[in-house]
Each structure stands twice: as structure tokens, then as C-alpha cells.
Design a protein around this motif. Structure first.
Motif, PDB file in Angstrom:
ATOM      1  N   GLY A 200      32.792  41.680  30.147  1.00  0.00           N
ATOM      2  CA  GLY A 200      33.886  41.513  29.072  1.00  0.00           C
ATOM      3  C   GLY A 200      35.263  41.412  29.433  1.00  0.00           C
ATOM      4  O   GLY A 200      36.170  40.898  29.345  1.00  0.00           O
ATOM      5  N   VAL A 201      35.494  42.525  30.427  1.00  0.00           N
ATOM      6  CA  VAL A 201      36.687  42.747  31.012  1.00  0.00           C
ATOM      7  C   VAL A 201      37.181  41.412  31.944  1.00  0.00           C
ATOM      8  O   VAL A 201      38.055  40.895  32.038  1.00  0.00           O
ATOM      9  N   SER A 202      35.849  41.021  32.815  1.00  0.00           N
ATOM     10  CA  SER A 202      36.001  39.889  33.571  1.00  0.00           C
ATOM     11  C   SER A 202      36.528  38.562  32.811  1.00  0.00           C
ATOM     12  O   SER A 202      37.255  37.649  33.174  1.00  0.00           O
ATOM     13  N   ALA A 203      35.926  38.432  31.397  1.00  0.00           N
ATOM     14  CA  ALA A 203      36.232  37.448  30.606  1.00  0.00           C
ATOM     15  C   ALA A 203      37.665  37.468  29.914  1.00  0.00           C
ATOM     16  O   ALA A 203      37.710  36.280  29.292  1.00  0.00           O
ATOM     17  N   THR A 204      38.248  38.303  29.868  1.00  0.00           N
ATOM     18  CA  THR A 204      39.421  38.599  29.370  1.00  0.00           C
ATOM     19  C   THR A 204      40.683  38.942  30.434  1.00  0.00           C
ATOM     20  O   THR A 204      41.203  37.941  30.834  1.00  0.00           O
ATOM     21  N   TYR A 205      40.661  40.413  30.528  1.00  0.00           N
ATOM     22  CA  TYR A 205      42.025  40.554  31.313  1.00  0.00           C
ATOM     23  C   TYR A 205      41.952  40.113  32.758  1.00  0.00           C
ATOM     24  O   TYR A 205      42.822  39.435  33.422  1.00  0.00           O
ATOM     25  N   GLY A 302      45.051  45.042  41.412  1.00  0.00           N
ATOM     26  CA  GLY A 302      43.768  44.228  41.804  1.00  0.00           C
ATOM     27  C   GLY A 302      42.844  43.991  40.602  1.00  0.00           C
ATOM     28  O   GLY A 302      41.705  43.940  40.585  1.00  0.00           O
ATOM     29  N   ALA A 303      43.209  44.287  39.378  1.00  0.00           N
ATOM     30  CA  ALA A 303      42.538  44.285  37.994  1.00  0.00           C
ATOM     31  C   ALA A 303      41.741  45.284  37.990  1.00  0.00           C
ATOM     32  O   ALA A 303      41.214  45.519  36.771  1.00  0.00           O
ATOM     33  N   ALA A 304      41.627  46.437  38.730  1.00  0.00           N
ATOM     34  CA  ALA A 304      40.714  47.455  38.643  1.00  0.00           C
ATOM     35  C   ALA A 304      41.272  48.364  37.431  1.00  0.00           C
ATOM     36  O   ALA A 304      40.440  48.882  36.621  1.00  0.00           O
ATOM     37  N   ALA A 305      42.717  48.449  37.184  1.00  0.00           N
ATOM     38  CA  ALA A 305      43.023  49.214  36.195  1.00  0.00           C
ATOM     39  C   ALA A 305      42.568  49.017  34.596  1.00  0.00           C
ATOM     40  O   ALA A 305      42.551  49.578  34.002  1.00  0.00           O
ATOM     41  N   PHE A 306      42.404  47.305  34.532  1.00  0.00           N
ATOM     42  CA  PHE A 306      42.105  47.160  33.445  1.00  0.00           C
ATOM     43  C   PHE A 306      40.633  47.244  33.213  1.00  0.00           C
ATOM     44  O   PHE A 306      40.253  47.540  31.811  1.00  0.00           O
ATOM     45  N   ILE A 307      39.617  47.250  34.214  1.00  0.00           N
ATOM     46  CA  ILE A 307      38.474  47.658  33.761  1.00  0.00           C
ATOM     47  C   ILE A 307      38.546  49.251  33.425  1.00  0.00           C
ATOM     48  O   ILE A 307      37.591  49.792  32.853  1.00  0.00           O
ATOM     49  N   MET A 308      39.104  49.979  34.406  1.00  0.00           N
ATOM     50  CA  MET A 308      39.129  51.601  34.241  1.00  0.00           C
ATOM     51  C   MET A 308      39.766  51.664  32.599  1.00  0.00           C
ATOM     52  O   MET A 308      39.186  52.559  32.094  1.00  0.00           O
ATOM     53  N   ALA A 309      40.739  51.017  32.046  1.00  0.00           N
ATOM     54  CA  ALA A 309      41.231  51.302  30.674  1.00  0.00           C
ATOM     55  C   ALA A 309      40.148  51.069  29.541  1.00  0.00           C
ATOM     56  O   ALA A 309      40.095  51.646  28.614  1.00  0.00           O
TER      57      ALA A 309
END
Length: 656
Positions: A200-205, A302-309
Motif C-alpha cells: 500500500g505504501v509502495s503504491a502511494t508514497y 529513501g522512502a523508509a520514513a513513509f512506511i514507518m509513518a
């Protein structure tokens, strides 16, 4: 080649491309012959990017449809672009890969055609649900093998087997057991399996920010970072090494690709470091450590923060602010060691006449900073969603790039950025889909909670031992997996162990993320360091161990912010935060000096150990410990002064 020429944007040589492909499976693309097939792949990739831009502005379709479309097209691109084996033909697509492409697309077509039926059945699958579910799982496992290597799909298979036969085990690992139809149904038609949080995070942020990075690259942002780093630090002691740290840190934060960063940035910084006198092992280690650290550096991480959020359910801005000071301390420790080594060896920087000037660089490409400042405004102050902020920032990037001819993007550049963005997103998306299988089984069986309890039991309810065992688990897992899936798995299974001991969830998640990430420079499987050694001509293992030494703050700082949340600017006043900044900077400088064994003169071994211990005293907020730490610093400085004075007297005596 002159020093001036090395400032130009690096082009990978065949040897460097070979190194990149050796250590980074995501770069092993097919190179097609003819025009029709490349055009088809380009249209598919561009179409996926345009779809994500469209949905970021107008909204996504239903969750399962949106995520299934994202996964299906990514899988199709994998089977078009990635050969099944290293030595397979890269000029054409065999019939079986064409079949895999069609099967991948069929899994999302089915969702759009019979979505009402899937919802109506409410988790009771029919034959077609199971058929397409099996197809999807098999294709994801094969795609993950091609893109990331064997480790991740094998781990997913082991978890799937655990889901099937866990009833045969004994002790805490036993569960009631699930049939293959239950597992497949859970993976395919729910938002807890393949189409769970990770995808879900991959497909958005993630997709949008990777696309943003592709547009920045086309505008010349990489060249701007390189030139600015050269202009700021190139003339200082050990200048090229500091340039490597600055440029790799900025680029790594945006693209999150440590190994690719090592090869691209390192292709011109490593030769420069060797040229001024750094040993090839040290030069490679600097580039590896700096490139890996980019993923802990805001604003993008590197986009990790968005997964964490998404996992923690907290604002992205809170994570970025919390991660800022530890990331700066990490880079400060590297620069301290670089500077001290350059001083010890008497190394100079690059001559001023061969460097760009700060104002010239800003005049030529400084306007490219506007999209980054705009992004920060949108994320921290606008109140708009992350997806919408990313969309507008991409538009602003294209518009701002038009200000100067050297950065202006043509229609061809825009199409290339759209295609490259989709290509760059493949690795993360496939890994997230495969991780969905692992996390799905862990959710069904309660494995994550059992593992967390096991770690706590192993640690004997001691915080330090629990942290230590969690660190080991994260590093071992990170040695075989890309950083983002490593974080997702450890966040699901290891971070809860820390939370049970009263650690804030954000602190626990940052702790496991750090150690999963730094596995890239931890021997015996230090892929980023090995790639750097391939460029520098150094020894792989020695480069890996020097990388660990340079990144020592990355192994210490996580313990510091667990014991001292103020380091993350959490639950602290301004005065307390300022004091933490002072003591933590002091501690990191002490770490660097202890690691390098040099300050103003050479530091004896016993004082290095004392200095290292003094640095550790700053881990836990305590006035007595802080005073002891400062006392140790004072003693070391006094010894350095006395020894320097003694050497000066001896030198004068000899001269007389």
C-alpha cells in the motif's frame, strides 16, 4: 584526466556497470535488440507512472483494485526486464516470460471484472480466487528472486511452510495450522497479505517519491550536489572524502539506493580520494558508509520514513524531525575521522583553481533547490496529504527546471523520467509484495508476537541485552535482504520486543531500522562496501571493516536515543534538547578521535579506550556521567598538549 574534468557528471564505464550488476541485482536489466520491444516496455513503464500521477491528484480506485494494478504492472515489467539467470540472453524475451507477463496482468484484470463477487463472498474463496491467488504468489516469489536474489523469496517460502505445518511444532512456535486455501485467500483477497501495508505504501508514497527522484536526476540535481560538495569541501584537508560524504548523503536520502549510490558517486570521488593520498581501502569505505547513511537522512530517507509513518500511524513530519539529529551525528562522526586521518597523514585538498565556486554553482543550478524547499513546506506546513504534496512537487520540479537552459527538460527527458521512475520503483515494489507474504503469515500465526516474547526472554528482561539481541537479529536479516523489506520485517517482529519493555514505538522502529540498514557495511556480507572495493581496487573485507569503523556512530547512536529520547527531540524542553545536542556532538567527536587514534597528535591505545568509554558516558542523560565524560576529554586534551610540547622541545633540541 585532470581534476577539473572529474567534476563532470560521472558516466559508468563497462567495468563499473559490471560491479553495479554484481552487487545490486536490481540493475541487471535486459538490453533489447530492435525497437518494438523497448517501445512496448517504455509505454508500460510510462503508463504506470502516469497512472500514479493521475491517482495522486484525482484519487485512487478501490484499495484492492489499486494495489493489485500496481503489483501486476510491476510484475509485468520484471518479466520483461529481468532475465531469469545472470547468463541468460538479455536481447530478447523468451516465450515463458511473455506467459508470465500475461498471467501477472490477469491477476488484476480479475479484480476489476469480479470485484463485487470477491467482496460478496466475504473471505470464502471460489476456484478462481484460489487459482489467481496461487498464480500471484508464485509470480511474486519468482520476481523477487530475479530482482533481489534468493534470500527474500526463500524466507517467504519458509514462512508459508510454517503457516501450513506449524501445528506439527511444539512449544511457543506451535499454532493451529492453516490450509493452503486459507493462506492463499488471505494473501490474495485481503489487505493483510500481499496487498497489505507494505505494498500500500509502495503504491502511494514510495512510487511517487522515486518518480520525484527521477525528475530531479533529469534536471541535473545530482550534478548540482556534486559541484556544491566540491565547492564547499573540496579545498579542505581530505577534501575529496568530505565531498563524497556530502554528495552521497544528499543523493542517498532522495534515491535510497545505497549500492547504486556507491557506484555512481564513487566512480569520481574514490579516484580523487586515492589521488590525494588516501589508501584505496579507506577511500572505498568512505563512499560505502556515506552512501548507506543516506537512508537515515531526512527529508526523504529513501522512502523508509513513509512506511514507518504508515505502520505507526503518526505524521511523517514527526519521524523526519526525530531522525534528523541522529543522522547528522552519523555524518559528523564520518567527517571527523576523515579530517583527523587527513591531518595525521598531511593530506591536502584539491587546488582552488580546479574547483567550482559556490556562487557559480548556485547561479547555474541553485534554482533546483526550490523543489526541495517546496516539498519541505508541503510536508511540514501545508496540511496537505503526502501523496498530493509529492504530485505538486514533481510539477514544480519540471517548471523550475525551465529557468535555465542547462537544466531545462525536453519532452524526451520528461518521458525518460517517467520511464526511469517506474524502473527504479520495481525493486522496492517487488520486495514489498514478497514481504507481504511474510508479514501475512506472521499475522495469521502470531509469529511476530512469539518472536518478540522470545527476544525478551532471551534478554532476561534486561533492556541492554534485549537491545543487543535485537541488533544482532536485524543485522543478520539485513545481510541478505534489501533495507526496506528488512525494516518491514523487523518492525513487525523485533520492534514489538522493545515496546514491551516500555520503549516508545517510534524509538523502537528507528532502532531496528538503523541496524537493518547498516548490515550493508557489516562483514561478512557487506554489499555496499564490496561494491566500493570493486571501484577502488581494495580488499573487500578490509574495506567492509573500515566502513564499520567510519560508521561507528551508526552502531552507537541507536543505543543513545533509546536511553535518551531527547536525542530524537521527543518529550523534551528546549533547554534539555540544546544540552543533548551539545553532549551528543561532544560524544560523537570523542568516538571519531578514539576510532582514528589521533586528535592533535597520536593517541596511545589506553587513552583511545578511555576516550571511547568517555563517549559512551554521554549515552544516558545524567549530570554525573556528563561531568565524567568532560573530565576524560579534559585529561586527553591535557595529555595531547603535554605530549605536543614535549615533541616540540625534542625537535628544537635536535635542530640545535
Amino acid at each position: 584526466m585532470t581534476e577539473k574534468q572529474t567534476i563532470d557528471e560521472p558516466k559508468l564505464s563497462p567495468e563499473e556497470q559490471e560491479i553495479l550488476e554484481k552487487y545490486d541485482a536490481e540493475s541487471r536489466f535486459r538490453t533489447f535488440s530492435g525497437k518494438k520491444l523497448p517501445l512496448l516496455v517504455s509505454l508500460l513503464a510510462i503508463g504506470l507512472s502516469l497512472y500514479h500521477l493521475y491517482t495522486s491528484y484525482f484519487g485512487t480506485p478501490l484499495t484492492l483494485q489499486h494495489r493489485s494494478l500496481h503489483v501486476a504492472v510491476i510484475l509485468a515489467l520484471v518479466f520483461f526486464l529481468y532475465p531469469p539467470f545472470k547468463k541468460a540472453n538479455r536481447k530478447s524475451v523468451p516465450l515463458y516470460d511473455w506467459l508470465c507477463v500475461l498471467l501477472a496482468l490477469s491477476t488484476t484484470i480479475y479484480f476489476f471484472v469480479d470485484y463485487a463477487g470477491i467482496v460478496h463472498r466475504g473471505g470464502i474463496p471460489n476456484t478462481y480466487d484460489l487459482l489467481f491467488g496461487v498464480i500471484l504468489v508464485i509470480l511474486i516469489l519468482e520476481a523477487a528472486r530475479r530482482v533481489t536474489g534468493w534470500a527474500l523469496p526463500l524466507l517467504a517460502v519458509l514462512f508459508f511452510i510454517y503457516g501450513l505445518f506449524g501445528r506439527e511444532l511444539s512449544g511457543i512456535w506451535r499454532h493451529r495450522g492453516y490450509g493452503w486455501d486459507e493462506l492463499i485467500n488471505f494473501m490474495y483477497v485481503t489487505t493483510e497479505g500481499v496487498y497489505g501495508t507494505a505494498i500500500g505504501v509502495s503504491a502511494t508514497y514510495i512510487f511517487l517519491f522515486i518518480l520525484f527522484g527521477a525528475f530531479l536526476s533529469k534536471s541535473g540535481m545530482g550534478q548540482f550536489f556534486n559541484d556544491m560538495a566540491l565547492a564547499i569541501a573540496g579545498q579542505t584537508k581530505g577534501g575529496p572524502a568530505k565531498v563524497s560524504v556530502i554528495a552521497s548523503g544528499f543523493l542517498g536520502s532522495i534515491n535510497g539506493a545505497a549500492i547504486a549510490n556507491v557506484v555512481t558517486t564513487g566512480s569520481f570521488t574514490i579516484p580523487l580520494m586515492k589521488k590525494i593520498g588516501y589508501h584505496r581501502n579507506f577511500a572505498g569505505a568512505v563512499e560505502a558508509a556515506a552512501s548507506v547513511g543516506g537512508q537515515i537522512l531526512p527529508p526523504i530517507m529513501g522512502a523508509a520514513a513513509f512506511i514507518m509513518a504508515e505502520i505507526l500511524g503518526i505524521p511523517y513530519s514527526q519521524i523526519a524531525l526525530a531522525a534528523l539529529l541522529p543522522a547528522l551525528l552519523f555524518y559528523l562522526a564520518i567527517i571527523v575521522q576523515i579530517h583527523l586521518r587527513a591531518t595525521k597523514l598531511g593530506l591536502k585538498g584539491i587546488s582552488k583553481e580546479n574547483l567550482p565556486q559556490v556562487m557559480d554553482v548556485l547561479k547555474e543550478r541553485g534554482h533546483l533547490l526550490i523543489p526541495l524547499f517546496f516539498l519541505l513546506y508541503m510536508l511540514f506546513f501545508s496540511g496537505r496529504t503526502i501523496i498530493y504534496s509529492a504530485f505538486l512537487t514533481i510539477i514544480v520540479t519540471v517548471f523550475v527546471a525551465m529557468f535555465r537552459k542547462t537544466t531545462r527538460m525536453t519532452i524526451r527527458d520528461l518521458l525518460d523520467a517517467l520511464e526511469q521512475g517506474a524502473r527504479n520503483a520495481i525493486g522496492v515494489a517487488v520486495a514489498c509484495a514478497c514481504v507481504g507474504i511474510i508479514v501475512g503469515v506472521a499475522t495469521m500465526t502470531g509469529f511476530g508476537l512469539k518472536l518478540a516474547n522470545g527476544i525478551v526472554m532471551l534478554g532476561g528482561e534486561s533492556l541492554f541485552l534485549t537491545l543487543f539481541f535485537t541488533m544482532i537479529a536485524c543485522i543478520i536479516l539485513g545481510m541478505g535482504l534489501p533495507s526496506i523489506p528488512t525494516y518491514i520485517i523487523t518492525a513487525t517482529m523485533a520492534a514489538p520486543a522493545l515496546v514491551t519493555l516500555g520503549i516508545e514505538p517510534l524509538v523502537a522502529h528507528l532502532f531496528v531500522f538503523y541496524f537493518g540498514l547498516f548490515a550493508n557495511i557489516t562483514p561478512p556480507v557487506a554489499l555496499a562496501a564490496f561494491a566500493a572495493a570493486g571501484i577502488s581496487g581494495g580488499d573487500q573485507m578490509k574495506t567492509g571493516f573500515i566502513s564499520m569503523k567510519l560508521a561507528i556512530a551508526g552502531f552507537i547512536v541507536p543505543y543513545m536515543f533509546v536511553y535518551n529520547e531527547a536525542l530524537l527531540l521527543l518529550n523534551t524542553t528546549f533547554i534539555e534538547g540544546a544540552l543533548v545536542v551539545v553532549t551528543s556532538i561532544t560524544g560523537v567527536v570523542m568516538l571519531g578521535a578514539a576510532a582514528e587514534g589521533y586528535l592533535f597528535t597520536k593517541i596511545p591505545l589506553f587513552l583511545r579506550i578511555l576516550l571511547f568509554g568517555g563517549a559512551l558516558l554521554f549515552m544516558n542523560p545524567n549530570l554525573v556521567q556528563d561531568l565524567m565524560g568532560f573530565a576524560i576529554i579534559g585529561f586527553v586534551l591535557l595529555y595531547q598538549w603535554w605530549r605536543g610540547k614535549k615533541q616540540a622541545v625534542a625537535s628544537e633540541t635536535v635542530s640545535l
